[in-house]
Design a protein around this motif. Structure first.
Motif, PDB file in Angstrom:
ATOM      1  N   TYR A 158      43.213  44.082  35.150  1.00 57.52           N
ATOM      2  CA  TYR A 158      43.253  45.073  34.072  1.00 57.52           C
ATOM      3  C   TYR A 158      42.861  46.480  34.545  1.00 57.52           C
TER       4      TYR A 158
ATOM      5  N   TYR B  86      45.447  46.172  47.883  1.00 62.84           N
ATOM      6  CA  TYR B  86      45.839  45.208  46.846  1.00 62.84           C
ATOM      7  C   TYR B  86      45.606  43.771  47.344  1.00 62.84           C
ATOM      8  N   ARG B  87      44.638  43.111  46.759  1.00 63.81           N
ATOM      9  CA  ARG B  87      44.248  41.730  47.104  1.00 63.81           C
ATOM     10  C   ARG B  87      44.067  41.544  48.612  1.00 63.81           C
TER      11      ARG B  87
ATOM     12  N   TYR C 174      45.390  49.845  31.623  1.00 63.96           N
ATOM     13  CA  TYR C 174      46.250  48.668  31.421  1.00 63.96           C
ATOM     14  C   TYR C 174      46.618  48.601  29.939  1.00 63.96           C
TER      15      TYR C 174
ATOM     16  N   LYS D 212      46.726  34.551  28.243  1.00 65.57           N
ATOM     17  CA  LYS D 212      47.694  34.387  29.336  1.00 65.57           C
ATOM     18  C   LYS D 212      47.267  33.359  30.386  1.00 65.57           C
TER      19      LYS D 212
ATOM     20  N   SER E 224      46.540  33.613  39.691  1.00 65.92           N
ATOM     21  CA  SER E 224      47.876  33.953  40.215  1.00 65.92           C
ATOM     22  C   SER E 224      48.093  33.225  41.537  1.00 65.92           C
TER      23      SER E 224
ATOM     24  N   ASN F 282      52.019  39.939  43.668  1.00 65.42           N
ATOM     25  CA  ASN F 282      53.148  40.723  43.172  1.00 65.42           C
ATOM     26  C   ASN F 282      53.788  41.394  44.379  1.00 65.42           C
TER      27      ASN F 282
ATOM     28  N   GLU G 255      59.763  33.687  36.036  1.00 68.27           N
ATOM     29  CA  GLU G 255      60.273  33.340  34.695  1.00 68.27           C
ATOM     30  C   GLU G 255      61.791  33.468  34.651  1.00 68.27           C
TER      31      GLU G 255
ATOM     32  N   GLN H  65      52.210  31.997  31.519  1.00 65.27           N
ATOM     33  CA  GLN H  65      52.151  32.975  32.617  1.00 65.27           C
ATOM     34  C   GLN H  65      52.758  32.292  33.833  1.00 65.27           C
ATOM     35  N   ALA H  66      53.973  32.684  34.185  1.00 63.46           N
ATOM     36  CA  ALA H  66      54.700  31.952  35.226  1.00 63.46           C
ATOM     37  C   ALA H  66      54.125  32.158  36.632  1.00 63.46           C
TER      38      ALA H  66
END
Ligand code: EPU
Length: 335
Positions: free
Chosen positions: A130, A163-164, A195, A223, A235, A239, A276, A294-295
């Protein structure tokens, strides 16, 4: 410290696959960690450090030592008019740390309410949600260097948070065991409502920390499955960050596709949307499934072995690649 031989991994990770390890060592303080490092890690025995086990999937037996640093405690190191430095043990449950910050009127962690896992794991993969990332509030890390048993302090600027990702996942992998994390939190109100779903869930123009926490938790609950009820690791894939020219072309073809600007050359695409689109939402292969709401979240529907999860993940990667020519990469650590 506590040592257990032939330990089931089912209760050590939230995906709860039915695998086991040779040995599990729980460390309760920095001295325990130093002792484990000198007594057990100076030969070629494989080892793995895990916190809450909420971002790892065991797909086979672990022939080695699993180390859990359950170091507790949250203390104020220094208080200023602008910010407060807080030191938390690696074993503190992340969400207990967030609740502690809120109870002490400290800003910066509230958007990360409800993330499973322990404080010690937060810098490794720079957890986030978020619009906020752990790297935004981490000041310094205390760790034991495995090769020497030395105590080290590492400033946040050296961790290369992305990012991660961080250096702990790259060239520092297996170099340190994190014992404490120091955070710098703001003393004055500074709500982060970038967000949009979070902004929509908040009615007040000047929300309190508790209102933000409540909104984050309600968005999360709508979600994400609770790992205590439906085993999962959040997750499953990152992404993907792809070439902007290709992303723009896809966006023309699929105007609803969620995209996030990274820089002039790159665009981040929502992996959940891609999955999805390939028809996977709510589907299963054997006991491994794709969460209905949440796919991006894979779930263990009961009794899944590691191979079941791996099969499903591979099938998803293949479909997304053949439909979109994008290769998904795991966000979870797959052993
Ligand atoms: N979407 C779909 N279909 C789906 C899932 C998502 O179309 O099945 C779309 C959503 O409608 C939205 C977009 O994809 O437009 C993004 O979805 P969402 O906001 O749920 O977030 P995400 O990108 O899927 C990331 C993090 C989550 C974090 C949320 C919120 C990663 C890999 N995951 O998910 O983190 O909670 O943003 O900030 O970056 C985790 O790391 O384990 C985790 C849960």
């Amino acid at each position: 410290m506590d040592i257990t031989y032939e330990k089931s991994l089912k209760e050590l990770h939230t995906f709860a696959t039915e695998e086991s390890c040779n040995c599990h060592i729980v460390c309760y303080d920095t001295n325990d960690v130093r002792q484990v490092v000198t007594d057990y890690l100076q030969d070629d025995t494989p080892y793995l450090v895990i916190g809450g086990g909420s971002d790892i999937v065991f797909t086979e037996r672990f022939n080695g030592i699993i180390i859990s640093p359950i170091i507790m405690g949250i203390d104020i190191v220094s208080e200023g008019s602008e910010s407060t430095i807080v030191r938390a043990g690696a074993g503190v449950v992340w969400d207990d740390f967030v609740k502690w910050c809120i109870a002490h009127e400290l800003w910066g962690a509230e958007n990360m309410s409800g993330i499973p896992g322990h404080v010690g794991a937060s810098p490794v993969q720079n957890v986030g949600a978020y619009g906020a990332e752990a790297g935004d509030i981490i000041k310094q890390i205390e760790a034991i260097e495995i090769a020497t048993g030395r105590s080290v302090t590492i400033p946040a600027e050296e961790c290369r948070f992305a990012y991660r990702n961080s250096r702990f996942k790259e060239e520092w992998k297996n170099r340190f065991i994190i014992t404490h994390v120091l955070f710098e939190l703001k003393s004055k109100a500074s709500p982060n409502l970038t967000y949009s779903a979070l902004k929509q869930a908040i009615n007040s123009p000047e929300p309190t920390l508790q209102e933000i926490r409540d909104a984050v938790i309600s968005v999360r609950d709508s979600k994400l499955p609770d790992p205590a009820l439906i085993p999962n690791a959040g997750s499953f894939f990152k992404n993907p960050i792809i070439d902007k020219v290709y992303a723009d072309r896809l966006k023309e073809q699929y105007p609803d596709m969620p995209v996030y600007v990274v820089n002039e050359e790159s665009t981040k695409i929502a992996a959940g949307w891609l999955i999805e689109q390939c028809g996977w939402k709510g589907k299963s292969i054997g006991p491994a499934g794709v969460y209905e709401k949440q796919a991006l979240v894979l779930v263990n529907r009961g009794g899944a072995k590691g191979a079941d999860i791996q099969n499903l993940a591979n099938a998803i990667i293949d479909s997304v690649r053949s439909r979109f020519n994008i290769t998904l990469e795991p966000e979870v650590y797959i052993y």
